[in-house]
Design a protein around this motif. Structure first.
Motif, PDB file in Angstrom:
ATOM      1  N   ILE A   1     -71.190 -72.603 -15.896  1.00  0.00           N
ATOM      2  CA  ILE A   1     -71.245 -74.044 -15.645  1.00  0.00           C
ATOM      3  C   ILE A   1     -72.696 -74.505 -15.535  1.00  0.00           C
TER       4      ILE A   1
ATOM      5  N   LYS B   1     -74.698 -75.412 -18.722  1.00  0.00           N
ATOM      6  CA  LYS B   1     -74.451 -76.702 -19.385  1.00  0.00           C
ATOM      7  C   LYS B   1     -75.011 -77.814 -18.510  1.00  0.00           C
TER       8      LYS B   1
ATOM      9  N   THR C   1     -68.021 -78.623 -17.432  1.00  0.00           N
ATOM     10  CA  THR C   1     -67.316 -77.972 -16.331  1.00  0.00           C
ATOM     11  C   THR C   1     -65.822 -77.939 -16.586  1.00  0.00           C
TER      12      THR C   1
ATOM     13  N   HIS D   1     -65.123 -75.290 -19.347  1.00  0.00           N
ATOM     14  CA  HIS D   1     -65.234 -73.920 -18.850  1.00  0.00           C
ATOM     15  C   HIS D   1     -64.045 -73.569 -17.948  1.00  0.00           C
TER      16      HIS D   1
ATOM     17  N   ALA E   1     -71.544 -74.459  -8.168  1.00  0.00           N
ATOM     18  CA  ALA E   1     -72.348 -73.814  -9.201  1.00  0.00           C
ATOM     19  C   ALA E   1     -73.832 -74.144  -9.033  1.00  0.00           C
TER      20      ALA E   1
ATOM     21  N   MET F   1     -68.894 -78.198  -9.562  1.00  0.00           N
ATOM     22  CA  MET F   1     -70.278 -78.382  -9.996  1.00  0.00           C
ATOM     23  C   MET F   1     -71.239 -78.183  -8.832  1.00  0.00           C
TER      24      MET F   1
END
Length: 460
Positions: free
Chosen positions: A419, A422, A389, A392, A373, A370
């Motif tokens: 990611i 979302k 996450t 995905h 991303a 995360m």
């Protein structure tokens, strides 16, 4: 011709796991670092299909999956080998379970700590609070299978009859406020006070850290212990201490310095020498405020902090910081509900502890994904969905396995991009009624051991 040698099958599995999970997690958990820790711990192992690398990655994939059974983990290993020119291993999960039991607990603990440290090193000054790292502490519980060994190490609640409950362990966790990653873990029996767990966790604080917690951690001795480490604390004041503005040095509206005196009796958890070494007084800062948001249970909050510089740490900044304490509740919810750590599966205390460390390791790896991303595409990593996450990552695993080496980098960047899509909206002041719409099944609670209930059915 079928290749039957174990080293060839191990190499294939390492490559498969590296392509599917190793690539997304390469920044926090590279193979070189795993090997380095194995060498430091002087772990010796024979040439088996489930060597430490394969077992570790299989264990990680197991806790990340919705189906967390050992049979499902073994099935994944078989699926990785089915298209290769090798002998397919047995579907029996005993070899994998034995390999998990051979993994040293210290290895998993060090890997977990390493991922937390690597993620903390990515934090830039803009992500800090007043230029300082903030760690949030809280306690919770986890349940486990009702085995004799688990009952002996982590007994069930005394209010439950023998055979009618499950062993429960008390855990204390420190999280990083900037990254959301878990930093440290302490495990004990259910009736352990949060302070006892916290005293095991202070060693994981770094100088200049700010420790944030609720009123379970406000003790006089603990504030001094935290100060002696070169850190500061922001805790909610316990209800046993009354709030008054008539005493202390007034700094501003609802803000003052107060002098706390050393307790007359040695508190539990300290020996006489530690109690004697405590100073007779401690100057702390007390801030109280009112909450007028409809639906909130708490209406008045009193904070105690060792941050005495009112210029750097203004009243408003401290209040905002304590408002971020709720993030630890969300992090524990991610662990216990999203990743389903609430009910563990292992039947021995040593495996229970290993399972906890693997859950925290997997959680940190998701946080690292995360973070990558968010920082790549200009979105706050803390606003991204951990469940999204995980979904995905699971859906991109097949693409990573079948892609060529040049395509994997493109697929990885695409993974980071989806990611970011979302994200969780910020909803400050949100209040929801504490009710459940979904009705539970109308079965009575177990009040007798299962064997007695079964006997009653047979004799009815």
């Amino acid at each position: 011709m079928t290749i039957t040698t174990v080293p060839n099958r191990v190499k294939i599995l390492k490559d498969k796991f590296t392509q599917s999970l190793g690539l997304p997690f390469q920044e926090l958990l590279p193979e070189s670092e795993i090997q380095k820790i194995i060498d430091e711990l002087q772990i010796k192992f024979r040439c088996r299909l489930f060597d430490p690398f394969v077992t570790l990655w299989a264990f990680l994939s197991q806790v990340l999956d919705v189906d967390k059974s050992c049979h499902n983990a073994v099935s994944r290993v078989i699926a990785y080998l089915v298209n290769e020119d090798v002998e397919i291993p047995s579907t029996d999960s005993s070899a994998y379970c034995q390999a998990r039991s051979r993994l040293p607990e210290k290895l998993l603990e060090k890997l977990f700590g390493m991922t937390a440290q690597k993620l903390e090193e990515k934090v830039i000054p803009e992500n800090l609070w007043c230029g300082r790292h903030v760690k949030v502490i809280d306690g919770s519980t986890v349940s486990m299978p009702d085995s004799i060994e688990n009952q002996a190490a982590y007994p069930q609640p005394s209010s439950q009859k023998p055979g009618c409950g499950f062993p429960i362990a008390k855990i204390g966790v420190i999280f990083s406020l900037a990254t959301g990653a878990a930093v440290a873990l302490a495990i004990d029996v259910l009736n352990t006070h949060d302070l006892k767990l916290a005293r095991k966790l202070y060693q994981f604080l770094n100088p200049l850290d700010v420790l944030l917690g609720d009123r379970a951690f406000w003790a006089y001795a603990d504030l001094i212990a935290i100060k002696n480490l070169g850190c500061d604390a922001v805790f909610r004041k316990h209800q046993s201490r009354t709030t008054t503005m008539r005493k202390g040095k007034i700094l501003g509206e609802s803000d003052k310095f107060v002098s706390w005196h050393k307790p007359k009796k040695c508190p539990q958890g300290l020996n006489e020498s530690e109690f004697s070494a405590l100073p007779s007084t401690l100057i702390v800062r007390e801030i109280y405020y009112y909450i007028i948001i409809p639906g909130f249970r708490t209406q008045q909050v009193s904070l105690i902090t060792t941050l005495l510089d009112t210029t750097i740490y203004s009243t408003l900044e401290v209040l905002k910081l304590y408002g971020e304490r709720w993030s630890v509740e969300l992090n524990l919810k991610h662990l216990k509900t999203t990743l389903a750590m609430d009910v563990l599966r292992c039947k021995t205390p040593s495996m229970v502890r290993k399972e906890l460390y693997v859950y925290l390791l997997a959680y940190n790896l998701l946080r690292g994904l995360m973070w990558s991303a968010g920082t790549t595409y200009g979105t706050s990593p803390l606003r991204l969905s951990l469940q999204g996450t995980r979904h995905h990552l699971e859906n991109f695993t097949t693409a990573l396995l079948t892609a060529s080496s040049t395509q994997r980098d493109l697929i990885y960047r695409s993974l980071l991009k989806v990611i970011v899509h979302k994200s969780v909206p910020a909803r400050p002041g949100r209040a929801e009624p504490r009710v459940r719409k979904r009705r539970s099944k109308a079965y009575p609670l177990m009040k007798k051991p299962r064997r007695e209930l079964r006997r009653q059915l047979q004799t009815a």
